[in-house]
Design an enzyme around this catalytic site. Structure first.
Site, PDB file in Angstrom:
ATOM      1  CB  SER A  23      -7.627   3.604   2.863  1.00  0.00           C
ATOM      2  OG  SER A  23      -7.171   3.225   4.260  1.00  0.00           O
TER       3      SER A  23
ATOM      4  CE  LYS B 125      -3.883   2.124   2.962  1.00  0.00           C
ATOM      5  NZ  LYS B 125      -4.621   2.334   4.333  1.00  0.00           N
TER       6      LYS B 125
ATOM      7  CB  SER C  61      -7.887   1.252   5.570  1.00  0.00           C
ATOM      8  OG  SER C  61      -9.095   2.335   6.165  1.00  0.00           O
TER       9      SER C  61
HETATM   10  N1  GLN Z   1     -12.574   4.231   7.256  1.00  0.00           N
HETATM   11  C1  GLN Z   1     -12.158   5.181   8.138  1.00  0.00           C
HETATM   12  C2  GLN Z   1     -11.652   6.410   7.777  1.00  0.00           C
HETATM   13  O1  GLN Z   1     -11.838   7.369   6.791  1.00  0.00           O
HETATM   14  C3  GLN Z   1     -10.635   4.244   7.904  1.00  0.00           C
HETATM   15  C4  GLN Z   1      -9.836   4.650   7.712  1.00  0.00           C
HETATM   16  C5  GLN Z   1      -8.156   3.141   7.519  1.00  0.00           C
HETATM   17  O2  GLN Z   1      -8.203   2.420   8.738  1.00  0.00           O
HETATM   18  N2  GLN Z   1      -7.213   3.892   7.717  1.00  0.00           N
HETATM   19  O3  GLN Z   1     -10.922   7.015   8.651  1.00  0.00           O
END
Ligand code: GLN
Length: 489
Positions: free
Chosen positions: A158, A83, A182
């Site tokens: 994400s 990632k 994420s």
């Molecule tokens: N969707 C959550 C956010 O927008 C978690 C994102 C993540 O785990 N990086 O913060």
């Protein structure tokens, strides 16, 4: 034998050891498939074809020259994707943001370095919501990623690029990060096994910080068995991350027949709420029933503060993000909008470099931390966070694991939440509590909805119980085949 790109990590390692194929052939097969499908899916932001082939050839030479194959690095020749929020020396690290355009780290994240030491071949960097803020990968400044199961739908986020890459056979496994879901949510949307590690299990050194008290590095793969192999190689104490625990690295090998006989599984009633898609609930209940058939003891449990996780997370995560993102000012990294006046340069760089969701978080976070509001927001959120953590501690006195839905629904259409950030935040209701508590979680495929989209079961365990989680999932995966299905591309 099935095509190289559809093999699991363990099949790849066995095939390499047996000489069925070389690392070079394997890397070539993935690079060919990336060239064919990535233009459609946009899973990778950067592909290092030359580097991957060179590393694969070096792996082949090392294997050929080894006197004792047992002494070879455990993942020698295994291709993986990373990632784009983790530093890989010599490859761009954009974090899905314009503000990091042109930034190339000169060092490896510890997780990446340990995998390289274990012999992996890095194929490239995968797309992400900007600074990992989002649940759909639509917040990337470098275009959306499409879900391989339905290209009109999001892959989740994400870590959506990593999930799409593994689901589409553009990598056998990929690193992701999980601050609020994420890894688990894109795993659920793409039919994968996604492990969110315990806070402190895997070093955050070289991970671009989002919410420092919540950030974790995890793995997306086809099975729990595959995720364990990657976890073994990257976990463990790191003097460069003071929050990693001084515990030996895990050594989880899920080869034999795993059993869940006598395992106590708690089903939290607060996770079966209005808004949960009936097909998700049905798949999750069916998976839990299967665990019961395999010998687990299932009981209902209560995590009474679950409903507060969302508001608490959306104070703490933006507060920490607003402080972490202060370093992107046009001076040290990436983008700079030249101006005569320094303050003007900062504000133009940040104004043009950050996208709308990141700006929203910086504003929320700065507000929550501002003098006079600190106690009312950040301080209060920290207290409720303790209650959420205590909920888990109490339940884990009664049960060994928790089973729940990973997400309220299956993958949603691209653009469905584009105008409504709150709707997007609600995608994370079931994943955020684990981050606030620091405990590990795993999303595994539990079936498909009527339109053929994957559905995820989430398993949560006590702090540092990765082995228990993965072994339970492995037992389920030996008795089911959801995780073996691949999208038609
Ligand atoms: N969707 C959550 C956010 O927008 C978690 C994102 C993540 O785990 N990086 O913060």
């Amino acid at each position: 034998m099935s095509e190289l790109h559809s093999l699991s990590v363990s099949q790849i390692l066995n095939g390499l050891a047996a000489g069925d194929f070389s690392s070079r052939e394997l890397a070539q097969a993935y690079l060919k498939r990336i060239a064919a499908l990535n233009p459609r899916l946009n899973a990778y932001l950067y592909v290092d074809a030359a580097g991957a082939l060179a590393a694969a050839e070096a792996a082949d030479r090392q294997r050929a020259g080894a006197k004792d194959p047992a002494g070879l690095p455990p993942l020698l020749g295994l291709p993986i994707a990373v990632k784009d929020v983790l530093a890989v020396a010599g490859m761009p690290a954009t974090c899905g943001s314009r503000i990091l355009e042109g930034f190339v780290p000169s060092y490896n994240a510890t997780s990446v370095q340990r995998l390289l030491d274990a012999g992996v071949v890095i194929l490239g960097k995968t797309n992400t919501d900007e600074f990992a803020m989002g649940s759909s990968t639509e917040n990337s400044a470098y275009g959306i990623t499409r879900n391989p199961w339905d290209e009109e739908r999001v892959p989740g986020g994400s870590s959506g690029g990593s999930a799409a890459a593994v689901a589409a056979g553009l990598a056998p496994a990929a690193l992701g990060t999980d601050t609020g879901g994420s890894v688990r949510q894109p795993a659920a949307f793409c039919g994968l096994s996604g492990l969110k590690t315990s806070y402190g299990r895997v070093s955050r050194y070289g991970l671009v910080a989002f919410g420092s008290s919540l950030d974790t590095v995890g793995v997306l793969a086809h099975s729990a068995q595959d995720a364990a192999l990657v976890l073994n190689a990257m976990a463990g104490y790191d003097p460069r991350d003071a929050t990693t625990l001084e515990q030996p690295a895990p050594n989880i090998h899920l080869n034999g027949n795993a059993s869940v006989k006598g395992l106590r599984i708690g089903v939290p009633r607060e996770y079966f709420i209005e808004g949960l898609q009936p097909e998700v609930e049905a798949a999750v209940r069916a998976a839990i029933a299967q665990f019961e058939q395999l010998g687990a003891q299932v009981q209902e449990v209560s995590l009474p503060h679950t409903a507060y996780a969302l508001p608490v997370y959306y104070i703490i995560a933006p507060a920490e993000a607003s402080a972490n993102l202060a370093r992107f000012d046009g001076v040290r990294y990436g983008l700079r909008i030249e101006q005569d006046n320094l303050i003007e340069m900062f504000s133009r760089t940040r104004g043009q470099g950050f996208g709308p969701e990141v700006k929203r978080r910086v504003m929320i976070g700065t507000y929550a931390l501002s003098a006079g509001y600190y106690d009312a927001y950040y301080g209060q959120a920290q207290k409720v966070r303790t209650l959420i953590r205590d909920d888990f501690a109490r339940v884990f006195e009664q049960v060994d694991l928790i089973a729940a839905p990973a997400t309220p629904g299956s993958a949603f259409p691209i653009g469905a939440h584009a105008e409504d950030p709150l709707q997007m935040y609600l995608e994370d209701v079931f994943t955020l509590p684990a981050n606030l508590a620091g405990v590990p979680g795993l999303s595994i495929p539990a079936g498909f909805d009527s339109t053929g989209l994957p559905l995820g079961l989430q398993l949560l365990g006590p702090y540092f119980s990765e082995e228990r989680l993965l072994a339970a999932a492995h037992a389920y995966q030996q008795a089911s085949d959801h995780h073996t299905r691949r999208p038609q591309l």
